[in-house]
Design an enzyme around this catalytic site. Structure first.
Site, PDB file in Angstrom:
ATOM      1  N   GLY A 194       0.821  -1.204   0.000  1.00 22.00           N
ATOM      2  CA  GLY A 194       0.000   0.000   0.000  1.00 22.00           C
ATOM      3  C   GLY A 194       0.856   1.255   0.000  1.00 22.00           C
ATOM      4  O   GLY A 194       2.020   1.249  -0.395  1.00 22.00           O
ATOM      5  N   ILE A 210       7.728 -14.635  -5.820  1.00 29.25           N
ATOM      6  CA  ILE A 210       8.121 -16.040  -5.792  1.00 29.25           C
ATOM      7  C   ILE A 210       6.992 -16.922  -6.299  1.00 29.25           C
ATOM      8  O   ILE A 210       7.227 -18.066  -6.679  1.00 29.25           O
ATOM      9  CB  ILE A 210       8.548 -16.489  -4.378  1.00 29.25           C
ATOM     10  CG1 ILE A 210       7.403 -16.328  -3.379  1.00 29.25           C
ATOM     11  CG2 ILE A 210       9.788 -15.756  -3.924  1.00 29.25           C
ATOM     12  CD1 ILE A 210       7.695 -16.954  -2.021  1.00 29.25           C
ATOM     13  N   ASP A 211       5.760 -16.401  -6.313  1.00 32.26           N
ATOM     14  CA  ASP A 211       4.627 -17.188  -6.818  1.00 32.26           C
ATOM     15  C   ASP A 211       4.677 -17.378  -8.327  1.00 32.26           C
ATOM     16  O   ASP A 211       3.936 -18.198  -8.876  1.00 32.26           O
ATOM     17  CB  ASP A 211       3.303 -16.514  -6.456  1.00 32.26           C
ATOM     18  CG  ASP A 211       2.967 -16.648  -4.982  1.00 32.26           C
ATOM     19  OD1 ASP A 211       3.694 -17.370  -4.272  1.00 32.26           O
ATOM     20  OD2 ASP A 211       1.993 -16.018  -4.538  1.00 32.26           O
ATOM     21  N   GLY A 246       0.536  -6.003  -7.671  1.00 35.72           N
ATOM     22  CA  GLY A 246       0.044  -4.734  -7.132  1.00 35.72           C
ATOM     23  C   GLY A 246       1.009  -3.598  -7.381  1.00 35.72           C
ATOM     24  O   GLY A 246       0.607  -2.474  -7.707  1.00 35.72           O
ATOM     25  N   GLU A 259      -0.572 -22.775  -0.498  1.00 36.07           N
ATOM     26  CA  GLU A 259      -1.384 -22.087   0.512  1.00 36.07           C
ATOM     27  C   GLU A 259      -2.775 -21.705   0.013  1.00 36.07           C
ATOM     28  O   GLU A 259      -3.716 -21.592   0.793  1.00 36.07           O
ATOM     29  CB  GLU A 259      -0.661 -20.834   0.994  1.00 36.07           C
ATOM     30  CG  GLU A 259      -0.415 -19.804  -0.106  1.00 36.07           C
ATOM     31  CD  GLU A 259       0.237 -18.535   0.414  1.00 36.07           C
ATOM     32  OE1 GLU A 259      -0.050 -18.147   1.559  1.00 36.07           O
ATOM     33  OE2 GLU A 259       1.029 -17.937  -0.340  1.00 36.07           O
TER      34      GLU A 259
END
Length: 534
Positions: free
Chosen positions: A218, A272-273, A244, A372
């Protein structure tokens, strides 16, 4: 034989262009010669990257300092029309136009014949501007000032990117004013905390995990950020972050363009995703996979040490299960891989409980790798989901699949295994959660090299005057992709076509949970890591 000759001759132009990654010559001669709309004779539709000359009135060009070095081959610099093909796997018949078949009997011998060019134009395939140094640049290095900011979660290689941005700017271009913006986008509001990034500061960063600049989620204020760039004379902005962060960089680039400012905004995608679309992979991904594989090996060792041993490993992967898929395949010991892209169920024929039960009976151990973000729908259906909460970046906080899955498997397998065991053994379950251990580690050698390439090519692109782009590898060739093509999109595992997911299903023997619905292969935009764009 005649038909084979016709096909071979027809495919030749496409094959050459696909592997040479070079677009046909354009009639434009400016620094941005590549057009987003091809002329009819062109084989490729090259995605145009913004250039500061388009919105500034006093644009000048300067010789690249690298061209002034001794014994530097001109071929080391990117030409005006060099491009990278988006797709290298094609349908061999899709370029055929029956109105203009090339054969020994063809009358289409005139290259200027419009009807012939229709056939030769083929698929008008998509391509991207090739990354690398240009012979001419758009900024005077002696008066240029660069800023680097890292945003979002930590990732192996962040410090290497910061280091190599500074090194390339100073050593290759002679830019001496380079600052690091601490704590993400919010740091633009606190110039007194900015850090000078000279060589003595960054020289050993590549051996360290985390980010020496810090990070945050943010805190983005487009007008305030651009005001800060103008106030402190920054004309080169390098943004390092995930989806983002990329959206925030796009807003900055648009505001710069609206104000007519000579400021280049370049993005180095980080996650890393591995969920940034179109590009082969993001930096830090391979290091994360390597660390996850170590955790899987530990879980496998634990599972082998006890009767009916089950090792469960939870790895990161909110919406994309690439870490789970790659680490499981690389470990060669996984019996079940659960990812966000594939819904699964526990009980009944084809459920994961029966699959694990059979593996435990056959091998006395099993290993599960779960991302996850997997199983969120199932948890909600079984009443285990909590209230929706979002973080500062707008990401929905996930329900914890790991402990929940362990509990469900333990409840369902204990009684069945006890009945099947001559010793009355129940399930011995070991749970390993290395989630944050894969983020804060230093990058491995492959990621260090990739970070260097990305950082240097980001500098080359920005110095050439390109803006609002991300730098990444497409089909192993680095290129500049307009931010607009990746913002608000995601790279996910391609479970519908031949990629890597079928290797997971075939090698583990797990249920596929797939519907037998054929999709149009020609419409899928796939990546080297086994993903597709959504």
């Amino acid at each position: 034989m005649m038909r084979f000759l016709q096909l071979s001759l027809l495919l030749l132009p496409t094959a050459v262009c696909s592997w040479a990654f070079t677009a046909l010559p354009s009639s434009r001669t400016s620094l941005i010669a590549l057009s987003s709309v091809s002329k009819s004779p062109e084989l490729w539709k090259v995605e145009r990257v913004d250039h500061i000359s388009e919105w500034t009135s006093n644009h000048k060009s300067y010789p690249n300092p690298l061209t002034l070095e001794d014994n530097i081959p001109s071929a080391w610099f990117v030409g005006l029309n060099d491009a990278v093909a988006l797709k290298v796997q094609i349908d061999a018949l899709e370029t055929i136009d029956e109105t203009c078949v090339f054969s020994v009997d063809d009358n289409c011998e005139d290259d200027d014949d419009e009807e012939c060019n229709v056939g030769r134009a083929g698929i008008n395939a998509e391509a991207f501007v090739l990354a690398g140094p240009r012979a001419e640049i758009s900024f005077d290095p002696s008066i240029s000032k660069a800023a680097v900011v890292t945003c979002g979660g930590l990732c192996p290689g962040l410090n290497t990117v910061v280091r190599e941005l500074a090194m390339c700017l100073s050593r290759q271009y002679g830019v001496q004013q380079i600052v690091g913006i601490p704590q993400g986008y919010r740091g633009f509001l606190y110039p007194e905390e900015w850090k000078s990034l000279d060589e003595t500061v960054v020289q050993n960063l590549h051996n360290q995990g985390g980010s020496m600049l810090g990070s945050s989620r943010g805190g983005h204020d487009t007008d305030a950020i651009v005001d800060s760039l103008v106030k402190f004379g920054i004309n080169l902005l390098f943004v390092v972050g995930g989806d983002g962060t990329v959206r925030g960089a796009a807003k900055i680039a648009e505001e710069v363009k609206r104000r007519g400012l000579a400021i280049s905004v370049a993005c180095i995608p980080k996650t890393i995703d591995n969920d940034i679309p179109l590009i082969d992979r993001t930096f830090g991904f391979e290091s994360a996979v390597e660390a996850a594989r170590d955790a899987i090996n530990v879980a496998n060792t634990e599972a082998e040490g006890f009767p009916f041993g089950l090792g469960v490993v939870k790895v990161m992967g909110r919406n994309s299960g690439f870490i789970a898929m790659h680490s499981a395949l690389g470990s060669c010991v996984a019996d079940l891989v659960l990812v966000p892209e594939v819904d699964f169920y526990l009980d009944g024929k084809g459920g994961i409980v029966d699959h694990l039960y059979e593996r435990l009976l056959a091998h006395d151990k099993a290993v599960v790798v779960v991302a996850e973000g997997a199983g969120q729908k199932l948890m909600a259906e079984l009443g285990a989901a909590g209230e929706e909460v979002k973080d500062a970046s707008g990401n929905v906080l996930l329900d914890d699949i790991g402990p929940w899955l362990c509990k469900q498997l333990k409840q369902r397998l204990d009684e069945r295994l006890e009945k099947a065991s001559v010793h009355g053994d129940k399930l011995t379950l070991k749970y390993v959660d290395p989630s944050y251990m894969v983020r804060g580690i230093p990058p491995n050698t492959a990621d260090n090299l990739y970070c260097l390439q990305l950082a240097h090519n980001a500098v080359h692109g920005a110095m050439a005057g390109f803006s609002s782009f991300i730098v990444g590898s497409v089909n192993t060739k680095e290129c500049y992709v307009p931010i607009g093509l990746v913002a608000n999109k995601r790279n996910v595992i391609d479970t519908s076509h031949q990629s890597l997911w079928e290797m997971v299903v075939f090698s583990t023997g797990q249920p596929s949970f797939q519907t037998n619905v054929d999709e149009d292969d020609n419409e899928a935009i796939t990546t080297a890591s086994g993903g597709k764009l959504i």
